[in-house]
Design a protein around this motif. Structure first.
Motif, short mmCIF file in Angstrom:
data_model
loop_
_atom_site.label_atom_id
_atom_site.label_comp_id
_atom_site.label_asym_id
_atom_site.label_seq_id
_atom_site.Cartn_x
_atom_site.Cartn_y
_atom_site.Cartn_z
N VAL A 157 0.83 -1.20 0.00
CA VAL A 157 0.00 0.00 0.00
C VAL A 157 0.86 1.24 0.00
CG1 VAL A 157 -1.67 1.33 1.33
CG2 VAL A 157 -1.92 -1.14 1.14
N ALA A 158 1.88 1.26 0.87
CA ALA A 158 2.74 2.44 0.96
C ALA A 158 3.56 2.62 -0.30
CB ALA A 158 3.66 2.30 2.18
N SER A 159 4.03 1.53 -0.88
CA SER A 159 4.84 1.62 -2.10
C SER A 159 4.05 2.22 -3.24
CB SER A 159 5.34 0.23 -2.50
OG SER A 159 6.18 -0.30 -1.53
N LEU A 160 2.81 1.77 -3.41
CA LEU A 160 1.99 2.31 -4.49
C LEU A 160 1.69 3.77 -4.27
CD1 LEU A 160 -0.52 -0.65 -4.90
CD2 LEU A 160 1.38 -0.05 -6.40
N ARG B 107 27.23 9.00 -1.09
CA ARG B 107 26.27 8.30 -0.26
C ARG B 107 24.85 8.73 -0.62
NH1 ARG B 107 29.78 6.82 3.99
NH2 ARG B 107 31.79 6.63 2.98
N PRO B 108 23.90 7.82 -0.55
CA PRO B 108 24.06 6.41 -0.23
C PRO B 108 24.57 5.61 -1.42
CG PRO B 108 21.79 6.82 -0.82
CD PRO B 108 22.48 8.16 -0.84
N LEU B 109 25.05 4.40 -1.13
CA LEU B 109 25.32 3.46 -2.21
C LEU B 109 23.98 2.90 -2.66
CD1 LEU B 109 28.38 1.42 -0.88
CD2 LEU B 109 28.34 3.65 -2.00
N VAL B 110 23.79 2.78 -3.95
CA VAL B 110 22.53 2.26 -4.48
C VAL B 110 22.77 0.95 -5.21
CG1 VAL B 110 20.61 2.67 -6.07
CG2 VAL B 110 21.52 4.56 -4.70
N ILE B 111 22.04 -0.08 -4.82
CA ILE B 111 22.09 -1.36 -5.51
C ILE B 111 20.80 -1.47 -6.31
CG2 ILE B 111 22.22 -3.86 -5.25
CD1 ILE B 111 23.77 -3.48 -2.70
N ALA B 112 20.92 -1.29 -7.62
CA ALA B 112 19.76 -1.18 -8.50
C ALA B 112 19.46 -2.50 -9.21
CB ALA B 112 19.98 -0.08 -9.52
N ALA B 113 18.20 -2.85 -9.26
CA ALA B 113 17.79 -4.09 -9.92
C ALA B 113 18.19 -4.12 -11.39
CB ALA B 113 16.28 -4.27 -9.78
N ALA B 114 18.21 -2.95 -12.02
CA ALA B 114 18.54 -2.88 -13.45
C ALA B 114 19.96 -3.31 -13.74
CB ALA B 114 18.31 -1.46 -13.96
N LEU C 223 15.20 0.33 1.65
CA LEU C 223 14.69 0.16 0.30
C LEU C 223 14.70 1.50 -0.42
CD1 LEU C 223 11.69 -2.24 1.04
CD2 LEU C 223 13.98 -2.85 0.23
N THR C 224 14.93 1.47 -1.71
CA THR C 224 15.09 2.69 -2.49
C THR C 224 13.89 3.63 -2.38
OG1 THR C 224 16.46 1.46 -4.06
CG2 THR C 224 15.65 3.60 -4.77
N LEU C 225 12.69 3.09 -2.58
CA LEU C 225 11.50 3.94 -2.49
C LEU C 225 11.29 4.45 -1.08
CD1 LEU C 225 8.89 2.15 -4.78
CD2 LEU C 225 10.27 4.18 -5.28
N VAL D 282 25.06 4.38 4.29
CA VAL D 282 23.70 3.94 3.96
C VAL D 282 23.72 3.24 2.60
CG1 VAL D 282 21.34 4.66 3.45
CG2 VAL D 282 22.64 5.81 5.28
N ILE D 283 23.04 2.10 2.53
CA ILE D 283 22.89 1.37 1.28
C ILE D 283 21.41 1.31 0.95
CG2 ILE D 283 23.24 -0.83 0.08
CD1 ILE D 283 25.46 -1.46 2.13
N ALA D 284 21.05 1.72 -0.26
CA ALA D 284 19.66 1.64 -0.73
C ALA D 284 19.56 0.52 -1.76
CB ALA D 284 19.22 2.97 -1.34
N VAL D 285 18.66 -0.43 -1.51
CA VAL D 285 18.48 -1.57 -2.42
C VAL D 285 17.09 -1.47 -3.03
CG1 VAL D 285 18.52 -4.08 -2.66
CG2 VAL D 285 19.93 -2.97 -0.90
N ASP D 286 16.99 -1.66 -4.34
CA ASP D 286 15.70 -1.59 -5.00
C ASP D 286 14.69 -2.55 -4.37
OD1 ASP D 286 16.39 0.42 -6.70
OD2 ASP D 286 16.41 -0.80 -8.53
N ASP D 287 13.46 -2.09 -4.27
CA ASP D 287 12.42 -2.83 -3.55
C ASP D 287 12.19 -4.23 -4.10
OD1 ASP D 287 12.22 0.01 -3.07
OD2 ASP D 287 10.27 -0.37 -2.13
N ASP D 288 12.27 -4.41 -5.42
CA ASP D 288 11.97 -5.72 -6.00
C ASP D 288 13.18 -6.66 -5.98
OD1 ASP D 288 13.46 -4.34 -7.88
OD2 ASP D 288 12.37 -5.13 -9.61
N LEU D 289 14.29 -6.23 -5.39
CA LEU D 289 15.51 -7.03 -5.43
C LEU D 289 15.85 -7.66 -4.08
CD1 LEU D 289 17.95 -7.92 -7.12
CD2 LEU D 289 19.08 -5.77 -6.49
N LEU D 290 15.74 -6.89 -3.00
CA LEU D 290 16.21 -7.37 -1.70
C LEU D 290 15.49 -8.63 -1.27
CD1 LEU D 290 18.08 -6.86 0.70
CD2 LEU D 290 16.27 -5.47 1.73
#
Length: 358
Positions: free
Chosen positions: A23-26, A57-64, A294-296, A324-332
């Motif tokens: 709900v929050a993500s949408l 910073r932050p480091l971003v780990i992107a699903a793409a 999470l990234t979002l 801080v590390i941000a990981v895409d929501d659909d990946l972690l």
């Protein structure tokens, strides 16, 4: 996302948390997209920072940035009969029109060579290659009418998929519904891949995908063990627009990934449940060297500055070094074919941040 061809008991709060996550993500997706330009100058991918003496910073780990292996699809051997996670026996005679009800399942179905067979998805399935595919839900709440309108031959979800009334209506209409168990540990990946491959009639392809997935995970675990960095890492689930601020603990799913990458999950170390309200006392006691979000979620609190301004966080070692590390929501939480690569990237990020902090 890139494509290459040929290639214990759960905590009670997880189910309700992930309903809240959806709900929050949408609710913040549109705002997150608008913020992309403003955050692009202050973030970078984990793979880009290793050679930089002062990582942004932050480091971003992107699903793409992660490759999804695609096994050449073997001829489906149908019909097959399998046991759904809700103890229903499901007979599958046709896999030509598949609806997938979350990202993790979609990844495996695609990796098994069935991308062109997917004709519907739920709103939580956000893989880039499936964006043109019609949605059949709001969050995890599936609309039976939307599903039936697509004339599927198979619907695949997990035990979070619902509501139960919709699942019952679809089964009553003769639609095969296969629910897999939820997966929050590395050891649970193999049974899910095996079940899905059997359900799709491609057991041989499933065996190959499982071998590749397990090999990458084993390699990643060995690599993380060699590094022996062992930073204290906190996973924070934050959704500023919904005023949700939680500290992950045992059974969150993030704890498994943190341990696999060579870190110490601070929530587990303190004996916390899967998700606990984030308080000043809790985060100060946790004393993390690194924070994962999470990234979002990070965007929803105004980026790294907004995150570090939350009560108590400024008093942590992670805040002092902006680790801080941000990981895409659909990946972690995917726990599938990309998990081994994610572990490697998390371990490298830990090393980058801890080296920079010395």
């Amino acid at each position: 996302m890139k494509i290459i061809k040929d290639s214990g008991p759960k905590q009670a709060g997880i189910r309700s948390l992930f309903g809240l996550i959806i709900v929050a993500s949408l609710a913040i997706t549109a705002a997150a997209c608008a913020d992309t330009n403003s955050t692009s100058n202050t973030t970078t991918s984990a793979s880009e920072v290793d050679s930089s003496p002062e990582p942004v910073r932050p480091l971003v780990i992107a699903a793409a940035d992660f490759e999804l292996p695609i096994i050449v699809k073997s001829q489906s051997k149908l019909p097959v009969t399998v046991k759904s996670a809700d103890d229903q026996t499901v007979t599958i005679t046709d896999t030509s029109r598949i609806i997938v009800l979350n990202d993790a399942i979609a990844e495996i179905v695609i990796s098994l060579g069935f991308l062109k067979n997917i004709i519907g998805r739920d709103a939580t399935t956000t893989l880039e290659m499936l964006k043109p595919i019609p949605k059949v839900s709001s969050g995890h709440d599936v609309s039976a009418e939307s599903v039936l309108a697509l004339s599927p031959t198979l619907v695949i979800g997990d035990t979070r998929s619902g509501p139960p009334e919709a699942m019952q209506q679809l089964r009553g209409a003769g639609v095969p519904i296969l629910l897999t168990p939820e997966v929050w540990q590395l050891s649970e990946i193999a049974p899910r891949i095996t079940l899905l491959a059997e359900a799709l009639g491609v057991a041989a392809s499933g065996k190959k995908l499982l071998e590749e997935t397990q090999a990458k995970i084993d390699q990643a675990l060995n690599q993380a063990t060699v590094n022996k960095i062992n930073p204290r890492v906190a996973f924070l689930y934050v959704r500023g627009t919904a005023s949700v601020f939680l500290l992950g603990g045992q059974g969150s799913g993030a704890d498994e990934m943190i341990r696999a990458a060579g870190g110490i999950d601070v929530g587990t170390d303190l004996g916390l449940a899967s998700f606990t309200p984030l308080t000043t006392e809790a985060i100060v006691k946790a004393n993390p060297d690194i924070i994962i979000v999470l990234t979002l979620g990070l965007k929803s609190v105004g980026g790294i500055d907004g995150l570090l301004a939350l009560p108590g966080i400024a008093q942590t070692p992670a805040a002092k070094t902006r680790a801080v590390i941000a990981v895409d929501d659909d990946l972690l939480f995917s726990f599938g074919p990309r998990t081994g690569s994610l572990i490697v990237n998390l371990a490298k990020s830990f090393d980058t941040l801890m080296t920079a902090n010395k």
